[in-house]
Design a protein around this motif. Structure first.
Motif, short mmCIF file in Angstrom:
data_model
loop_
_atom_site.label_atom_id
_atom_site.label_comp_id
_atom_site.label_asym_id
_atom_site.label_seq_id
_atom_site.Cartn_x
_atom_site.Cartn_y
_atom_site.Cartn_z
N GLU A 138 -10.28 -0.67 14.80
CA GLU A 138 -11.52 0.05 15.10
C GLU A 138 -12.55 0.01 13.97
O GLU A 138 -13.75 0.06 14.24
N LEU A 139 -12.09 -0.06 12.72
CA LEU A 139 -13.01 0.06 11.59
C LEU A 139 -13.13 -1.21 10.77
O LEU A 139 -14.04 -1.33 9.96
N GLY A 140 -12.20 -2.14 10.95
CA GLY A 140 -12.29 -3.41 10.25
C GLY A 140 -11.76 -3.36 8.83
O GLY A 140 -10.78 -2.68 8.52
N GLU A 141 -12.41 -4.11 7.95
CA GLU A 141 -11.96 -4.26 6.56
C GLU A 141 -12.38 -3.06 5.72
O GLU A 141 -13.55 -2.70 5.69
N PRO A 142 -11.45 -2.44 5.01
CA PRO A 142 -11.85 -1.33 4.13
C PRO A 142 -12.58 -1.85 2.89
O PRO A 142 -12.26 -2.90 2.36
N ASP A 143 -13.56 -1.08 2.45
CA ASP A 143 -14.24 -1.41 1.21
C ASP A 143 -13.44 -0.97 -0.01
O ASP A 143 -13.63 -1.49 -1.10
N HIS A 144 -12.58 0.02 0.20
CA HIS A 144 -11.78 0.53 -0.92
C HIS A 144 -10.55 1.21 -0.35
O HIS A 144 -10.61 1.86 0.70
N MET A 145 -9.42 1.06 -1.04
CA MET A 145 -8.18 1.75 -0.68
C MET A 145 -7.73 2.57 -1.87
O MET A 145 -7.52 2.03 -2.96
N ASP A 146 -7.61 3.88 -1.69
CA ASP A 146 -7.17 4.78 -2.75
C ASP A 146 -5.74 5.23 -2.40
O ASP A 146 -5.55 6.16 -1.61
N LEU A 147 -4.76 4.54 -2.97
CA LEU A 147 -3.37 4.76 -2.61
C LEU A 147 -2.74 5.84 -3.47
O LEU A 147 -3.00 5.93 -4.67
N ASP A 148 -1.92 6.65 -2.84
CA ASP A 148 -1.32 7.83 -3.48
C ASP A 148 0.05 7.45 -4.05
O ASP A 148 0.87 6.84 -3.37
N ASP A 149 0.31 7.84 -5.29
CA ASP A 149 1.61 7.55 -5.90
C ASP A 149 2.58 8.72 -5.76
O ASP A 149 3.68 8.71 -6.33
N ASP A 150 2.19 9.74 -5.01
CA ASP A 150 3.05 10.90 -4.76
C ASP A 150 3.99 10.55 -3.59
O ASP A 150 3.60 10.59 -2.43
N THR A 151 5.22 10.21 -3.90
CA THR A 151 6.15 9.78 -2.85
C THR A 151 6.62 10.94 -1.98
O THR A 151 7.03 10.74 -0.84
#
Length: 219
Positions: free
Chosen positions: A30-43
């Motif tokens: 629905e949204l296509g390619e993200p401009d930025h991914m902010d990934l969480d290191d809190d498992t």
């Protein structure tokens, strides 16, 4: 509609029956390619955030000046059902992700949105349409507003982004984050019609779709 995202699809394919994978495929479709991914290191309580560039005027098909910005979308909040009120029918879904329309990729927006997405699990509570989270101090530097308000996203794609995905019988909904002034919060809180009156004020003042940290209060 943007092309499907090879990045998101590549991440999703490894575990294609999990909730995170299904959400990633929905965003890619629905949204296509993200401009930025902010990934969480809190498992233990992971909430990733994806940013998609957007012209909000074009998406809303309205006659106005362009409003460029980003829609931030959480992925991970709905892995845990929120704790609804006891002995009360809950019309709103207990499986929810948050979206926030912001002007730029300020790291403070990501940190604030991630904190909000984790709050229901930490405090054993729930967010629904019209709910507020008042803060003792403004959460963002340069913005005097200190109360969060949750409303359905105005853009249909965001509103229906995950509603084909279920967690334990609950379709995954989305809520859009807004920051409001003390006077606006008082209007909403002090009468049964307050929220409706505030929504009317948004229309009357041509409230921008993109968060403006220095906008004037409408009350």
């Amino acid at each position: 509609m943007d092309e499907k995202s090879d990045i998101l699809y590549g991440v999703a394919e490894a575990n294609d029956e999990t909730l995170p994978a299904m959400r990633l495929r929905a965003m890619a479709s629905e949204l296509g390619e993200p401009d930025h991914m902010d990934l969480d290191d809190d498992t233990a309580l992971r909430v990733n955030i994806y940013a998609f560039g957007r012209n909000f005027v074009e998406e809303c098909d309205i006659d106005a000046e362009d409003q460029e910005g980003y829609v931030l979308v959480t992925s991970g909040m709905s892995d845990r059902l929120m704790t609804g009120p006891l002995d009360t029918d809950v019309d709103d879904t207990l499986a929810t992700e948050l979206v926030w329309n912001v002007p730029n990729l300020n790291p403070a927006y990501f940190a604030t949105l991630r904190w909000l997405a984790k709050l229901p699990e930490i405090d054993r509570t729930w967010f629904g349409q019209g709910h507020t989270v008042p803060m003792p101090m403004p959460p963002l530097e340069g913005c005097p507003f200190k109360t969060f308000l949750f409303l359905p996203p105005i853009i249909r794609t965001d509103r229906e982004l995950f509603d084909h995905i279920e967690h334990d019988g609950h379709a995954i909904g989305t809520l859009c984050v807004h920051l409001i002034s003390d006077s606006e919060y008082a209007l909403i809180r002090n009468s049964e019609e307050g929220l409706g009156e505030f929504l009317d004020l948004l229309d009357d003042n041509d409230h921008p779709h993109v968060f403006d940290p220095v906008r004037r209060p409408y009350v």
